[in-house]
Design an enzyme around this catalytic site. Structure first.
Site, mmCIF file in Angstrom:
data_model
loop_
_atom_site.group_PDB
_atom_site.id
_atom_site.type_symbol
_atom_site.label_atom_id
_atom_site.label_comp_id
_atom_site.label_asym_id
_atom_site.label_seq_id
_atom_site.Cartn_x
_atom_site.Cartn_y
_atom_site.Cartn_z
ATOM 1 N N GLU A 161 0.795 -1.239 0.000
ATOM 2 C CA GLU A 161 0.000 0.000 0.000
ATOM 3 C C GLU A 161 0.827 1.289 0.000
ATOM 4 O O GLU A 161 0.603 2.173 0.821
ATOM 5 C CB GLU A 161 -0.963 -0.007 1.193
ATOM 6 C CG GLU A 161 -1.884 -1.219 1.183
ATOM 7 C CD GLU A 161 -2.887 -1.235 2.330
ATOM 8 O OE1 GLU A 161 -2.787 -0.375 3.234
ATOM 9 O OE2 GLU A 161 -3.770 -2.103 2.323
ATOM 10 N N GLU A 274 -6.187 -10.636 -1.520
ATOM 11 C CA GLU A 274 -6.993 -10.419 -0.299
ATOM 12 C C GLU A 274 -8.486 -10.364 -0.635
ATOM 13 O O GLU A 274 -9.216 -9.482 -0.185
ATOM 14 C CB GLU A 274 -6.559 -9.114 0.387
ATOM 15 C CG GLU A 274 -5.082 -9.087 0.737
ATOM 16 C CD GLU A 274 -4.652 -7.877 1.564
ATOM 17 O OE1 GLU A 274 -5.526 -7.158 2.088
ATOM 18 O OE2 GLU A 274 -3.436 -7.664 1.670
#
Ligand code: XIL
Length: 382
Positions: A161, A274
């Site tokens: 991220e 995810e």
């Protein structure tokens, strides 16, 4: 006598209540077998699954997954809580669980702005570290953690991220301190993280991982730029993880295809790392951990047939796209095992709170049959 009978009856009921969920669903096909010629199938495992406190969840994982990711056990906060203290027990037991069940082990994650202790960025007087001091701290962490599992963890989310929605680099302490605000140093922390991960385990695959790559083209282009930059410097990067925290309305087929094709065009593997589909219609929709809270993740409509139908349709759409691009996709990992383990609440996974496969499970299995039908010119029906 009566009391004894009652107790025996009660024990039987408790016993049945504990075993029924485990038994149900046993006749359904194993997802890892269904997709065996296409991509690995996995899940994020939490402590209860790994330690056996949730045996029914462990049974689902063992049956359906041939790969697993540590949901939290390898994050800096858990594995390296203090400067001179590593906490290996959780990660060791996660890796041992995967090995016992022949699952490809994925390490998540080395450098991230979240779930990292404050001390990492501060010196003894609580002042911000210098660039060199932070680099050296990052190096020690990566060499120690990756080194410990050398040869046992197949791939690492090295940087997690690092991007904003517009594709620029997120203004984290990693960027502020190591990048020193200088344009020519903006990728420095990412570069070094990948270099050191490779040094620690030259055979490990190394990934960049992020969310919204399938909904924001600008962000996806930012990930492409990271891959190109690393490659231009001769630094190893094997793949990009599309987290894919979706909703009943997202992603679109176009958005997902854009992400897969533009990332794959850089020569890396693409993986869905995810996967979950948010069922709540209200509240925060993104995947920023600082904004998701268990208090606002309840979903009164989760059990409604309409919700479950929409969930099944969205999952089917996503898996059809993944199968269409199977040459570029190596792995699909769900973020959790069954609904009760999900970080976003509601009904986002393929197994419900009683460990039962949902309509979405069967819809996903069916995408494989339809896909093969398309390929051999039939309609996929037997
Ligand atoms: C989540 C875990 O599932 C939660 O248990 C934890 O409290 C917060 O982090 N993106 C990621 C994952 O890369 O590490 C996050 O996992 C979910 C979003």
């Amino acid at each position: 006598m009566r009391t004894r009978q009652t107790i025996t009856m009660m024990s039987l009921v408790v016993l049945l209540a504990n075993t029924v969920p485990c038994m149900a669903g046993q006749n359904v096909p194993a997802l890892k077998d269904v997709f065996t010629n296409h991509f690995l199938i996995g899940g994020a495992l939490n402590r209860n699954v790994v330690t056996g406190r949730d045996p029914n969840a462990a049974a689902i994982a063992e049956k359906h997954f041939n790969t697993a990711t540590a949901e939290n056990d390898l994050k800096w906060q858990r594995v390296h809580p203090r400067l001179d203290q590593y906490n290996w027990e959780p990660a060791d037991s996660f890796v041992a669980f995967c090995e016992k069940h022949q699952m490809v082990v994925i390490g998540h994650c080395l450098v991230w702005h979240s779930q990292v202790p404050r001390w990492v960025f501060l010196d003894d007087s609580e002042n911000a570290l210098t660039r060199d001091a932070l680099l050296s701290r990052m190096r020690d962490h990566i060499l120690t953690v990756v080194g410990r599992y050398k040869g046992r963890i197949k791939g690492w989310d090295v940087v997690n991220e690092a991007l904003n929605e517009d594709g620029t680099l997120r203004n984290t302490q990693w960027l502020q301190i190591i990048g020193e605000g200088a344009e020519n140093k903006q990728y420095d922390y990412i570069e070094n993280a990948f270099r050191w991960a490779h040094e620690a385990d030259p055979d490990a695959e190394l990934y960049y991982n992020d969310y919204s790559l399938e909904t924001s083209r600008a962000k996806c282009d930012g990930a492409v730029a990271i891959v190109k930059h690393l490659k231009s410097k001769g630094i190893r990067i094997d793949g990009v993880g599309i987290q894919l925290h979706g909703s009943l309305a997202h992603p679109s087929v176009e958005g997902l295809e854009y992400a897969i094709t533009s990332l794959a065009a850089t020569g890396v593997k693409v993986m869905v790392t995810e996967l979950d589909i948010r069922t709540q219609a209200r509240g925060y929709r993104g995947a920023d951990v600082s904004q998701v809270s268990r208090q606002n993740t309840s979903d009164p409509s989760a059990a409604a047939a309409e919700t479950q139908k929409k969930l099944a349709d969205k999952y089917a759409e996503i898996f059809s796209v993944l199968l269409k691009h199977e040459k570029d996709i190596t792995r699909v990992t769900f973020w959790g095992v069954y609904d009760a383990t999900s970080w976003i609440g509601g009904s986002p996974l393929l197994f419900d709170r009683n460990y039962q496969p949902k309509e979405a499970f069967f819809a996903v299995v069916k995408t494989k049959t339809s896909h093969e039908g398309r390929q051999d010119g039939t309609d996929g029906e037997p």
